[in-house]
Design an enzyme around this catalytic site. Structure first.
Site, PDB file in Angstrom:
ATOM      1  N   GLY A  69       1.091   3.553   2.336  1.00 24.01           N
ATOM      2  CA  GLY A  69       1.248   4.722   1.635  1.00 24.01           C
ATOM      3  C   GLY A  69       0.116   5.510   1.391  1.00 24.01           C
ATOM      4  O   GLY A  69       0.219   6.782   1.252  1.00 24.01           O
ATOM      5  N   THR A  70      -1.119   4.892   1.611  1.00 25.23           N
ATOM      6  CA  THR A  70      -2.209   5.681   1.098  1.00 25.23           C
ATOM      7  C   THR A  70      -2.356   6.669   2.293  1.00 25.23           C
ATOM      8  O   THR A  70      -2.747   7.885   2.251  1.00 25.23           O
ATOM      9  CB  THR A  70      -3.589   5.103   0.970  1.00 25.23           C
ATOM     10  OG1 THR A  70      -3.368   4.309  -0.226  1.00 25.23           O
ATOM     11  CG2 THR A  70      -4.892   5.909   1.117  1.00 25.23           C
ATOM     12  N   HIS A 196       5.459  -1.743   0.234  1.00 26.46           N
ATOM     13  CA  HIS A 196       4.870  -3.150  -0.476  1.00 26.46           C
ATOM     14  C   HIS A 196       5.365  -3.074  -2.055  1.00 26.46           C
ATOM     15  O   HIS A 196       5.349  -3.879  -2.710  1.00 26.46           O
ATOM     16  CB  HIS A 196       3.655  -3.477  -0.143  1.00 26.46           C
ATOM     17  CG  HIS A 196       2.561  -2.782  -0.910  1.00 26.46           C
ATOM     18  ND1 HIS A 196       2.331  -1.600  -0.423  1.00 26.46           N
ATOM     19  CD2 HIS A 196       1.808  -3.052  -2.035  1.00 26.46           C
ATOM     20  CE1 HIS A 196       1.223  -1.074  -1.132  1.00 26.46           C
ATOM     21  NE2 HIS A 196       0.939  -1.700  -2.114  1.00 26.46           N
ATOM     22  N   CYS A 320     -13.268  -2.709 -19.200  1.00 26.10           N
ATOM     23  CA  CYS A 320     -14.000  -3.875 -19.298  1.00 26.10           C
ATOM     24  C   CYS A 320     -13.244  -4.913 -18.361  1.00 26.10           C
ATOM     25  O   CYS A 320     -13.414  -6.175 -18.374  1.00 26.10           O
ATOM     26  CB  CYS A 320     -14.142  -4.591 -20.682  1.00 26.10           C
ATOM     27  SG  CYS A 320     -12.611  -4.584 -21.621  1.00 26.10           S
TER      28      CYS A 320
END
Length: 458
Positions: A69-70, A196, A320
């Site tokens: 997808g990227t 995915h 964090c």
């Protein structure tokens, strides 16, 4: 072990597994060859393209399969910008786009282009009128996700698409999170997605480019996938991706309603069971399976680790839990609490009993983490203004230190928190809003970091 991180990667759908195994036997040959095995592979590829195009709502010859997808996003952005370079070099995106869109924007800016980020409100959605106002002269491409990957908020794609049409600007929609739940509203020019996310195998993306959109693929190309995704197709994975997309679409209405009810239960019960929690994202215009909330006075990394001990897999946008110690760009753009952030995204088939057990476990886990961090203790008094130096301490410690001493100053007095933690920019104002105190603003502090001033209102 309940897996509640489907927004990152959904478990492989049974139909995808069956199709993958079958295609490994039947689809291993080169679909570009004319002999029998090649023709069989070509038939499988064509059938997969037709099925995917039907789900997307485009013509088969408008859709290509990519290695991810990227890659689909990067190819879509760079190809559309190059195809319209004579129009101008401006790229308009929302501030909460997936990192793949933002990284493509960074590459465009590094090459001399201009990137404009459209802000969002506290729910994570853009204002269509604000977006439309940026579609002026020199805009080559606009990008807007269909739904946000971190908080589930659906974007006003139809309204923005209409504004883009009126301005003559193509719109690229990142539909990775929503495509398994239904088609994207009409009006888009380019669309990208990733298998995915809907239960297909990893390593398959898709890019659709409408006929008539000026598009110039960048980088070396070959004869495969219309020159837009070079290299030998991973045919078994493509077949499995298309088959699973068709399967999840057939289940989407019933399963979406079922998961939405479970998410509604989490949205309602978490603030009742856990004090000092902010549920973020749009409560109505959202994906059916995603809910995100943030807990004051909680170390996000410890919280996720403790939930993992209880056999729950969730994710977080909290600073964090990241190596950079900065909150996610999505939470930052929304201006919401980031510390102790938890995203629950339910996969298809989630058991109602697992959600109930999560709601039983969560309060105990949060209370345990807060106790270890010393949250909840306060210093009473009616003293003068105070300064708390929390530099060198990471979230949620600066907010915990603020909460401890706010009661020690008179009503109308101030507590100044010195912090070099980027999360404090979000979390201190969010704490003030949640606790009814007045946030006065921030300024650079002598010696480094920033001074955040909070005035006691009650």
């Amino acid at each position: 072990m309940p897996y509640f991180d489907a927004a990152s990667a959904a478990p492989l759908h049974p139909v995808a597994r069956q199709a993958l195994l079958a295609a490994l036997d039947e689809g291993w040959a080169d679909p570009a060859r004319l002999y029998r095995e090649g023709r069989r592979a070509r038939l499988l590829l064509d059938a997969a393209r037709e099925a995917a195009a039907e789900a997307v709502g485009c013509r088969p010859d408008e859709l290509v399969f990519t290695p991810s997808g990227t890659r689909a996003v990067h190819s879509g952005v760079s190809g559309a910008l190059a195809g319209r370079r004579r129009v101008g070099g401006r790229l308009v995106v929302s501030a909460v786009e997936h990192s793949s869109v933002l990284h493509a924007g960074e590459a465009h800016a590094a090459a001399g282009g201009t990137v404009t980020e459209v802000p969002v409100g506290r729910t994570g959605a853009v204002d269509p009128e604000v977006f439309a106002a940026e579609l002026g002269e020199g805009v080559a491409l606009a990008c807007l996700q269909s739904a946000n990957h971190e908080v589930g908020t659906e974007q006003p794609v139809a309204e923005v698409a209409e504004a883009c049409r009126a301005a003559g600007v193509p719109l690229l929609v990142d539909a990775a999170q929503s495509l398994g739940w239904g088609p994207v509203p009409e009006g888009w020019s380019l669309l990208a997605a990733s298998a995915h996310k809907w239960g297909g195998p990893a390593g398959v993306g898709l890019l659709a480019v409408r006929k008539g959109v000026r598009f110039a693929p960048q980088g070396p190309s070959d004869e495969r996938e219309s020159g837009r995704a070079p290299g030998f197709e991973n045919l078994p994975a493509i077949v499995a991706a298309a088959a699973s997309l068709r399967a999840v679409r057939a289940e989407a209405a019933a399963e979406g309603a079922r998961l939405r009810a479970l998410v509604d239960r989490i949205r309602a019960r978490v603030p009742e069971l856990v004090p000092d929690v902010e549920v973020v994202g749009d409560p109505v215009r959202r994906l059916p399976h995603v809910v995100t909330f943030s807990c004051l006075y909680v170390d996000g990394e410890t919280l996720l680790s403790e939930l993992d001990r209880e056999e729950f897999s969730v994710s977080s946008g909290s600073s964090c839990t990241s190596s950079t110690l900065t909150p996610s760009h999505v939470l930052r753009a929304m201006g919401v609490l980031s510390e102790g952030n938890v995203r629950v995204s339910l996969p298809t088939g989630t058991d109602e009993a697992d959600v109930d057990r999560f709601l039983t476990v969560l309060p105990r886990v949060v209370a345990s983490v807060r106790e270890r961090l010393g949250a909840g203790t306060t210093v009473p008094g009616e003293g003068e203004d105070l300064v708390v130096d929390a530099r060198g301490k990471r979230c949620p410690v600066p907010v915990i230190e603020l909460a401890k001493v706010i009661g020690a100053v008179r009503v109308g007095g101030t507590v100044t928190v010195l912090s070099d933690d980027e999360a404090a920019r979000l979390d201190i104002p969010a704490w003030c809003e949640m606790r009814g105190q007045r946030y006065e603003g921030a300024s650079p502090a002598p010696g480094g970091g920033h001074a955040y001033v909070v005035r006691r209102a009650s």
